[in-house]
Design a protein around this motif. Structure first.
Motif, PDB file in Angstrom:
ATOM      1  N   PHE A 106       0.817  -1.211   0.000  1.00  9.89           N
ATOM      2  CA  PHE A 106       0.000   0.000   0.000  1.00  9.89           C
ATOM      3  C   PHE A 106       0.855   1.266   0.000  1.00  9.89           C
ATOM      4  CE2 PHE A 106      -3.052  -3.164   1.279  1.00  9.89           C
ATOM      5  CZ  PHE A 106      -4.221  -2.743   0.673  1.00  9.89           C
ATOM      6  N   HIS A 107       2.116   1.124  -0.436  1.00  9.81           N
ATOM      7  CA  HIS A 107       3.000   2.262  -0.709  1.00  9.81           C
ATOM      8  C   HIS A 107       3.457   3.006   0.543  1.00  9.81           C
ATOM      9  CE1 HIS A 107       1.860   1.667  -4.905  1.00  9.81           C
ATOM     10  NE2 HIS A 107       0.603   1.655  -4.502  1.00  9.81           N
ATOM     11  N   TYR A 108       3.535   2.318   1.687  1.00 10.73           N
ATOM     12  CA  TYR A 108       4.054   2.950   2.892  1.00 10.73           C
ATOM     13  C   TYR A 108       5.570   2.798   2.969  1.00 10.73           C
ATOM     14  CZ  TYR A 108      -0.449   4.050   4.984  1.00 10.73           C
ATOM     15  OH  TYR A 108      -1.679   4.606   5.241  1.00 10.73           O
ATOM     16  N   THR A 109       6.223   3.796   3.568  1.00 11.93           N
ATOM     17  CA  THR A 109       7.673   3.785   3.741  1.00 11.93           C
ATOM     18  C   THR A 109       8.027   3.225   5.115  1.00 11.93           C
ATOM     19  OG1 THR A 109       7.738   5.986   4.744  1.00 11.93           O
ATOM     20  CG2 THR A 109       7.809   5.875   2.335  1.00 11.93           C
ATOM     21  N   ASP A 110       9.326   3.163   5.402  1.00 10.99           N
ATOM     22  CA  ASP A 110       9.781   2.675   6.708  1.00 10.99           C
ATOM     23  C   ASP A 110       9.282   3.553   7.851  1.00 10.99           C
ATOM     24  OD1 ASP A 110      11.065   0.722   5.340  1.00 10.99           O
ATOM     25  OD2 ASP A 110      13.089   1.503   5.628  1.00 10.99           O
ATOM     26  N   SER A 111       9.036   4.821   7.563  1.00  5.18           N
ATOM     27  CA  SER A 111       8.565   5.739   8.603  1.00  5.18           C
ATOM     28  C   SER A 111       7.038   5.774   8.681  1.00  5.18           C
ATOM     29  CB  SER A 111       9.103   7.148   8.343  1.00  5.18           C
ATOM     30  OG  SER A 111       8.657   7.624   7.077  1.00  5.18           O
ATOM     31  N   LEU A 112       6.386   4.840   7.983  1.00  7.49           N
ATOM     32  CA  LEU A 112       4.927   4.694   8.002  1.00  7.49           C
ATOM     33  C   LEU A 112       4.194   5.877   7.376  1.00  7.49           C
ATOM     34  CD1 LEU A 112       4.398   3.090  11.528  1.00  7.49           C
ATOM     35  CD2 LEU A 112       4.893   2.001   9.342  1.00  7.49           C
ATOM     36  N   SER A 113       4.842   6.527   6.437  1.00  9.92           N
ATOM     37  CA  SER A 113       4.184   7.565   5.646  1.00  9.92           C
ATOM     38  C   SER A 113       4.083   7.059   4.213  1.00  9.92           C
ATOM     39  CB  SER A 113       4.986   8.869   5.688  1.00  9.92           C
ATOM     40  OG  SER A 113       6.284   8.665   5.154  1.00  9.92           O
ATOM     41  N   LEU A 114       3.116   7.576   3.477  1.00  7.72           N
ATOM     42  CA  LEU A 114       2.972   7.162   2.086  1.00  7.72           C
ATOM     43  C   LEU A 114       4.140   7.683   1.255  1.00  7.72           C
ATOM     44  CD1 LEU A 114      -0.847   7.755   1.508  1.00  7.72           C
ATOM     45  CD2 LEU A 114       0.330   5.559   1.455  1.00  7.72           C
ATOM     46  N   LYS A 115       4.593   6.876   0.318  1.00 11.22           N
ATOM     47  CA  LYS A 115       5.689   7.295  -0.552  1.00 11.22           C
ATOM     48  C   LYS A 115       5.308   8.567  -1.297  1.00 11.22           C
ATOM     49  CE  LYS A 115       7.581   2.707  -1.593  1.00 11.22           C
ATOM     50  NZ  LYS A 115       7.800   1.725  -2.690  1.00 11.22           N
ATOM     51  N   ASP A 116       6.230   9.504  -1.331  1.00 10.70           N
ATOM     52  CA  ASP A 116       5.960  10.758  -2.026  1.00 10.70           C
ATOM     53  C   ASP A 116       5.738  10.517  -3.514  1.00 10.70           C
ATOM     54  OD1 ASP A 116       5.901  13.774  -1.869  1.00 10.70           O
ATOM     55  OD2 ASP A 116       7.482  13.501  -3.367  1.00 10.70           O
ATOM     56  N   SER A 117       6.449   9.554  -4.080  1.00  7.16           N
ATOM     57  CA  SER A 117       6.300   9.264  -5.508  1.00  7.16           C
ATOM     58  C   SER A 117       4.921   8.693  -5.825  1.00  7.16           C
ATOM     59  CB  SER A 117       7.378   8.279  -5.967  1.00  7.16           C
ATOM     60  OG  SER A 117       7.283   7.061  -5.240  1.00  7.16           O
ATOM     61  N   PHE A 118       4.261   8.132  -4.813  1.00  5.83           N
ATOM     62  CA  PHE A 118       2.911   7.592  -4.994  1.00  5.83           C
ATOM     63  C   PHE A 118       1.865   8.697  -4.854  1.00  5.83           C
ATOM     64  CE2 PHE A 118      -0.833   5.616  -2.771  1.00  5.83           C
ATOM     65  CZ  PHE A 118      -1.359   4.984  -3.887  1.00  5.83           C
ATOM     66  N   VAL A 119       2.035   9.545  -3.850  1.00  2.00           N
ATOM     67  CA  VAL A 119       1.069  10.624  -3.604  1.00  2.00           C
ATOM     68  C   VAL A 119       1.270  11.775  -4.584  1.00  2.00           C
ATOM     69  CG1 VAL A 119       0.223  12.278  -1.892  1.00  2.00           C
ATOM     70  CG2 VAL A 119       0.924  10.001  -1.170  1.00  2.00           C
ATOM     71  N   ASN A 120       2.519  12.055  -4.922  1.00  2.00           N
ATOM     72  CA  ASN A 120       2.829  13.180  -5.815  1.00  2.00           C
ATOM     73  C   ASN A 120       3.678  12.717  -6.998  1.00  2.00           C
ATOM     74  OD1 ASN A 120       1.704  15.347  -4.046  1.00  2.00           O
ATOM     75  ND2 ASN A 120       3.322  14.651  -2.667  1.00  2.00           N
ATOM     76  N   PRO A 121       3.114  11.915  -7.883  1.00  2.00           N
ATOM     77  CA  PRO A 121       3.893  11.458  -9.037  1.00  2.00           C
ATOM     78  C   PRO A 121       4.211  12.618  -9.977  1.00  2.00           C
ATOM     79  CG  PRO A 121       1.587  10.906  -9.335  1.00  2.00           C
ATOM     80  CD  PRO A 121       1.715  11.444  -7.939  1.00  2.00           C
ATOM     81  N   LYS A 122       5.275  12.471 -10.709  1.00  2.00           N
ATOM     82  CA  LYS A 122       5.661  13.525 -11.646  1.00  2.00           C
ATOM     83  C   LYS A 122       4.668  13.559 -12.801  1.00  2.00           C
ATOM     84  CE  LYS A 122       9.585  15.292 -14.301  1.00  2.00           C
ATOM     85  NZ  LYS A 122      10.987  15.052 -14.730  1.00  2.00           N
ATOM     86  N   PHE A 123       3.996  14.679 -12.935  1.00  2.00           N
ATOM     87  CA  PHE A 123       2.964  14.822 -13.967  1.00  2.00           C
ATOM     88  C   PHE A 123       3.062  16.231 -14.538  1.00  2.00           C
ATOM     89  CE2 PHE A 123      -1.346  15.805 -15.459  1.00  2.00           C
ATOM     90  CZ  PHE A 123      -1.639  14.679 -16.217  1.00  2.00           C
ATOM     91  N   GLU A 124       3.458  16.330 -15.775  1.00  2.00           N
ATOM     92  CA  GLU A 124       3.656  17.629 -16.407  1.00  2.00           C
ATOM     93  C   GLU A 124       2.584  17.879 -17.467  1.00  2.00           C
ATOM     94  OE1 GLU A 124       5.816  19.706 -15.325  1.00  2.00           O
ATOM     95  OE2 GLU A 124       6.869  18.342 -13.960  1.00  2.00           O
ATOM     96  N   VAL A 125       2.096  19.108 -17.487  1.00  2.00           N
ATOM     97  CA  VAL A 125       1.132  19.527 -18.508  1.00  2.00           C
ATOM     98  C   VAL A 125       1.828  20.533 -19.421  1.00  2.00           C
ATOM     99  CG1 VAL A 125      -1.102  20.604 -18.958  1.00  2.00           C
ATOM    100  CG2 VAL A 125      -0.786  19.193 -16.911  1.00  2.00           C
ATOM    101  N   PRO A 126       2.019  20.212 -20.695  1.00  2.00           N
ATOM    102  CA  PRO A 126       2.714  21.126 -21.617  1.00  2.00           C
ATOM    103  C   PRO A 126       1.956  22.443 -21.776  1.00  2.00           C
ATOM    104  CG  PRO A 126       2.501  18.923 -22.560  1.00  2.00           C
ATOM    105  CD  PRO A 126       1.623  18.963 -21.355  1.00  2.00           C
ATOM    106  N   PRO A 127       2.646  23.484 -22.203  1.00  2.00           N
ATOM    107  CA  PRO A 127       1.980  24.771 -22.453  1.00  2.00           C
ATOM    108  C   PRO A 127       0.824  24.617 -23.436  1.00  2.00           C
ATOM    109  CG  PRO A 127       4.366  25.021 -22.537  1.00  2.00           C
ATOM    110  CD  PRO A 127       4.104  23.555 -22.449  1.00  2.00           C
ATOM    111  N   TYR A 128      -0.253  25.339 -23.161  1.00  2.00           N
ATOM    112  CA  TYR A 128      -1.458  25.378 -24.001  1.00  2.00           C
ATOM    113  C   TYR A 128      -2.253  24.072 -23.970  1.00  2.00           C
ATOM    114  CZ  TYR A 128       1.422  29.193 -25.716  1.00  2.00           C
ATOM    115  OH  TYR A 128       2.232  30.296 -25.784  1.00  2.00           O
ATOM    116  N   SER A 129      -1.804  23.116 -23.171  1.00  2.00           N
ATOM    117  CA  SER A 129      -2.580  21.897 -22.966  1.00  2.00           C
ATOM    118  C   SER A 129      -3.237  21.966 -21.593  1.00  2.00           C
ATOM    119  CB  SER A 129      -1.678  20.659 -23.051  1.00  2.00           C
ATOM    120  OG  SER A 129      -1.142  20.507 -24.343  1.00  2.00           O
TER     121      SER A 129
END
Length: 374
Positions: A106-129
């Motif tokens: 369920f994407h938890y880390t050793d510190s029992l927090s959700l992985k940042d890459s799971f909660v905030n994945p890299k997602f880019e929206v190009p200009p004018y899109s």
């Protein structure tokens, strides 16, 4: 292993049982009846361990749970207390690896927090899109709405919304800025409908797709496609590449409403959300945003985000003070028209005026001149 390390591992596993393990009960409890039935438990096993638990082992686990909490095992399945006790038995029995395997699934880390890459994945929206929900994303939010509309009245009341957002930090903070749920379509009781629910998420995805991705993670979106939660979103073609005027290829369209004070901007937004006309004039001193679905020529459905911009202050002290704040934030009409980034995300400029007030129409002329000059 050093004794102190063993103590720390045991402590974390114990904490895991009471901290993230309980929230994990919700996303796997698919019918939201408060119990994990055998099928839901099988799904949980498959996700975490990639195999099913033999029926004999499941029966033994149920018997062990029942000895500790007789009421936790019913014909409906295992309740949340029983689920916690089941995990606690493994932790106290030294089977820490089972707890960690569940947490990793369920994407938890050793510190029992959700992985940042799971909660905030890299997602880019190009200009004018722009970003929109994909069919999978819309299907997820439809299913979520239907699952939590417990009284089947076609709307989510405060209790149902609270239950829906329980695995998350609560309503997205930006929704307060939109005065949710008044920003979208509601039923007569004032509860958000499925139509309004999908419209609100369509707007959130358009304005701040990373918020949608974050909440998809919290609320349990799953996909077999590569990219995880990003499968719930899609990116549109750049606006500047559209060659056929009048054709709308996107599902979400943005509109700014401009006009002098008392020109009917608030009434326009109220009508857009199917709310009654108010005869009494109440000056609006803050920008308003509304979103709803509309049908275009040819039958195509899309979501229209309508945001009206404050034209000027009214002479009232509070209004003047808020006006100064808006001016600093670049939220007054002149600043919007001079901001090319904001205009690039806008598809429609809607001008309102009072036909009985010549100055009201003159205001539009001045806006058009300033826009042309920009």
């Amino acid at each position: 292993m050093h004794p102190n390390t063993r103590v720390k591992v045991f402590y974390l596993c114990q904490k895991a049982v009471t901290h993230p393990i309980a929230p994990l009960f919700d996303p796997k409890e698919s019918d939201q009846d408060g119990y994990l039935n055998d099928q839901e438990f099988d799904n949980f096993q498959r996700k975490c361990f990639d195999k099913l638990l033999p029926e004999s082992d499941l029966s033994r686990n149920k018997q062990a749970i029942q000895k500790l909490s007789a009421e936790s095992i019913t014909e409906k399945g295992i309740d949340v207390r029983g689920f916690i006790l089941w995990n606690k038995m493994y932790a106290e029995g030294g089977r820490h690896e089972i707890i960690w395997t569940i947490l990793r699934a369920f994407h938890y880390t050793d510190s029992l927090s959700l992985k940042d890459s799971f909660v905030n994945p890299k997602f880019e929206v190009p200009p004018y899109s722009s970003a929109e929900l994909s069919p999978a994303g819309y299907r997820f939010f439809v299913d979520l709405f239907l699952l939590f509309d417990k009284d089947n009245d076609g709307g989510l009341n405060d209790q149902e919304l609270a239950a829906l957002f329980a695995p998350s930090p609560g309503l997205p903070s930006s929704w307060a800025d939109y005065s949710f749920p008044s920003s979208t379509f509601r039923n007569e009781a004032g509860h958000i409908t499925l139509q309004g629910w999908l419209a609100q998420w369509s707007m959130t995805t358009f304005v701040e797709p990373k918020t949608t991705l974050e909440y998809l993670a919290y609320l349990g979106f799953e996909s077999l496609e590569k990219g995880g939660t990003m499968a719930a979103l899609k990116v549109t073609k750049p606006r500047r590449r559209r060659r056929r005027p009048g054709r709308v290829d996107r599902n979400v369209v943005s509109c700014y409403v401009l006009g002098a004070s008392q020109s009917g901007k608030s009434s326009l937004l109220d009508a857009f959300l199917n709310r009654p006309f108010c005869q009494t004039y109440h000056p609006t001193i803050k920008p308003r945003t509304a979103v709803n679905n509309v049908e275009l020529q040819g039958g195509k459905q899309c979501y229209l985000i309508v945001r009206f911009i404050v034209a000027q202050t009214t002479g009232d002290f509070l209004a003047d003070e808020i006006g100064r704040q808006l001016e600093e934030l670049g939220e007054l009409e002149p600043a919007i028209l001079e901001n090319q980034v904001k205009l690039d995300t806008c598809d429609i400029l809607c001008y309102t005026y009072d036909s009985s007030d010549p100055d009201s129409f003159s205001h539009i002329v001045e806006l058009r001149v300033s826009l042309t000059a920009a």
